[in-house]
Enzyme design. Structure first.
Site, PDB file in Angstrom:
ATOM      1  N   ASP A 294       4.470  -5.462  21.312  1.00  0.00           N
ATOM      2  CA  ASP A 294       4.817  -5.985  19.760  1.00  0.00           C
ATOM      3  C   ASP A 294       4.058  -7.041  19.134  1.00  0.00           C
ATOM      4  O   ASP A 294       4.856  -8.028  18.423  1.00  0.00           O
ATOM      5  CB  ASP A 294       6.586  -6.138  19.135  1.00  0.00           C
TER       6      ASP A 294
ATOM      7  N   CYS B  60       6.371  17.401  14.156  1.00  0.00           N
ATOM      8  CA  CYS B  60       7.211  17.225  13.417  1.00  0.00           C
ATOM      9  C   CYS B  60       8.169  18.583  12.315  1.00  0.00           C
ATOM     10  O   CYS B  60       8.898  19.116  11.569  1.00  0.00           O
ATOM     11  CB  CYS B  60       6.716  16.099  12.009  1.00  0.00           C
TER      12      CYS B  60
ATOM     13  N   CYS C 291      13.751  12.381   7.843  1.00  0.00           N
ATOM     14  CA  CYS C 291      13.671  11.223   7.471  1.00  0.00           C
ATOM     15  C   CYS C 291      12.952  10.821   6.355  1.00  0.00           C
ATOM     16  O   CYS C 291      14.057   9.594   5.819  1.00  0.00           O
ATOM     17  CB  CYS C 291      12.175  10.975   9.028  1.00  0.00           C
TER      18      CYS C 291
ATOM     19  N   CYS D 292      15.593   8.436   4.249  1.00  0.00           N
ATOM     20  CA  CYS D 292      15.235   6.979   3.599  1.00  0.00           C
ATOM     21  C   CYS D 292      16.237   6.774   2.506  1.00  0.00           C
ATOM     22  O   CYS D 292      15.860   6.755   1.078  1.00  0.00           O
ATOM     23  CB  CYS D 292      13.956   7.140   3.837  1.00  0.00           C
TER      24      CYS D 292
ATOM     25  N   CYS E  15      15.474   6.843   9.756  1.00  0.00           N
ATOM     26  CA  CYS E  15      15.182   7.395   9.786  1.00  0.00           C
ATOM     27  C   CYS E  15      14.667   7.612  11.112  1.00  0.00           C
ATOM     28  O   CYS E  15      14.074   9.500  11.364  1.00  0.00           O
ATOM     29  CB  CYS E  15      13.386   6.985   9.193  1.00  0.00           C
TER      30      CYS E  15
HETATM   31  S1  SF4 Z   1      13.089  13.128  11.251  1.00  0.00           S
HETATM   32 FE1  SF4 Z   1      11.131  12.863  10.536  1.00  0.00          FE
HETATM   33  S2  SF4 Z   1       9.619  12.248  12.310  1.00  0.00           S
HETATM   34 FE2  SF4 Z   1      11.446  13.566  13.688  1.00  0.00          FE
HETATM   35  S3  SF4 Z   1      10.567  15.208  13.275  1.00  0.00           S
HETATM   36 FE3  SF4 Z   1      11.645  15.486  10.977  1.00  0.00          FE
HETATM   37  S4  SF4 Z   1       9.911  14.721  10.156  1.00  0.00           S
HETATM   38 FE4  SF4 Z   1       9.548  14.109  11.934  1.00  0.00          FE
HETATM   39  S1  SF4 Z   2      13.537   1.986   9.108  1.00  0.00           S
HETATM   40 FE1  SF4 Z   2      15.409   2.835   7.207  1.00  0.00          FE
HETATM   41  S2  SF4 Z   2      14.407   1.591   5.478  1.00  0.00           S
HETATM   42 FE2  SF4 Z   2      12.857   1.935   7.135  1.00  0.00          FE
HETATM   43  S3  SF4 Z   2      12.063   3.550   6.127  1.00  0.00           S
HETATM   44 FE3  SF4 Z   2      13.416   3.910   7.976  1.00  0.00          FE
HETATM   45  S4  SF4 Z   2      14.679   4.618   6.552  1.00  0.00           S
HETATM   46 FE4  SF4 Z   2      13.570   4.086   5.497  1.00  0.00          FE
END
Ligand code: SF4
Ligand code: SF4
Length: 308
Positions: free
Chosen positions: A132, A186, A192, A196, A242
């Site tokens: 990282d 995907c 995701c 968010c 996500c």
């Molecule tokens: S949640 Fe996001 S990363 Fe996961 S399969 Fe669906 S589009 Fe792709």
């Molecule tokens: S970690 Fe949380 S705030 Fe960041 S992109 Fe994913 S869902 Fe959004």
């Protein structure tokens, strides 16, 4: 006849497995051509927020041969951190990767063991270990090495085990056999992006780091902008939304690394416990944790921001 590169790659991957890594993939150390315009656009749009270190070493970030002299191969490794148990429902939330001991130390130790193994088994091999670490585009390397694809949430993911793992690398001056990238699975999913809460995934595969809850709760030194009040869904350190909603994470399996187990009190702490936490308890619970990065004052700021 099996050539040396192939033979060495096989024994390195076997040793990585023995050390507890989930998987290991290898790429030629070379300029990451496809990533250059992506990184440039992302930085030009200030999606790194206050994470100014992302702007440094632009060339080195794209070319490992500038980072580690004479390097020939990037060995990417995944280490699972998916916990068998999560926090109680009535709690402010921590990203699952931060439950146990600071992963930097745990992984560095394993990477060094792998490098010593290579030196013992193969001979004089030079290189460096990265966990990282800002100058290395670890997700891009892992994807190039076939360990998974970068999903629309910009994390690496696999069909077999989802996305809850750390990524680390050894960059070494030994020629090896190189792996191929896998395909993207995907499809038409947008879970995701839809989930968010701060709309940080501005378009598929692009996360505006400066709008992400992880950034606000870990990286940002100043106050969290009030316009985001009520949008953090109780996340006080990092955010897993996500990843939690990603269908591929139903295949996540619990890790078997004792050092990633949480402090015994951590999972049972309620919102009230967090609101009343003292610096002594903070030090006790997070003694060896990556959460120490925010310091006590940082965690207090985050909790205060979450309170009604
Ligand atoms: S949640 Fe996001 S990363 Fe996961 S399969 Fe669906 S589009 Fe792709
Ligand atoms: S970690 Fe949380 S705030 Fe960041 S992109 Fe994913 S869902 Fe959004």
């Amino acid at each position: 006849m099996i050539n040396n590169a192939s033979k060495y790659s096989t024994i390195i991957k076997a040793e990585a497995k023995r050390l507890g890594f989930l998987s290991c993939g290898i790429s030629k150390a070379e300029f990451l051509e496809a990533e250059a315009p992506r990184l440039e656009t992302w930085l030009n749009k200030n999606m790194n927020g206050e994470m100014r270190y992302m702007e440094n070493h632009f060339d080195k970030r794209l070319d490992p041969t500038l980072l580690v002299e004479g390097s020939k191969s990037v060995v990417s490794l995944l280490l699972n951190y998916y916990p068998s148990e999560t926090q109680t429902d009535d709690s402010y939330k921590l990203s699952k990767y931060a439950y146990g001991n600071d992963y930097h130390h745990v992984i560095k130790h394993k990477l060094k063991s792998l490098l010593y193994f290579i030196q013992d088994e193969i001979g004089e091999v030079g290189g460096r270990a990265f966990v990282d670490s800002a100058p290395v585009l670890d997700k891009a390397w892992a994807a190039k090495s076939g360990l998974g694809w970068i999903g629309k949430h910009s994390n690496l993911l696999t069909q077999q085990v989802g996305s809850f793992y750390f990524i680390a690398e050894l960059i070494i001056d030994l020629e090896l056999e190189y792996d191929y990238a896998t395909t993207d699975h995907c499809g038409t999913c947008t879970k995701c992006i839809d989930a968010c809460p701060t709309e940080a995934i501005t378009e598929p595969y692009v996360v505006d780091g400066s709008k992400c809850i992880s950034y606000f709760t870990i990286e940002l030194k100043e106050n969290i902008p009030t316009e985001f009040k009520g949008q953090f869904d109780d996340w006080m350190f990092g955010c897993d939304i996500c990843q939690d909603v990603c269908p591929w994470n139903r295949f996540s399996k619990p890790h078997n690394e004792p050092l990633f187990n949480p402090h015994p009190e951590l999972l049972d702490m309620t919102k009230k416990d967090w609101e009343e936490i003292t610096e002594d308890t903070f030090k006790k619970v997070f003694q060896k944790s990556a959460v120490k990065r925010t310091k006590f004052a940082g965690l207090e700021r985050n909790i205060e921001f979450l309170k009604d």
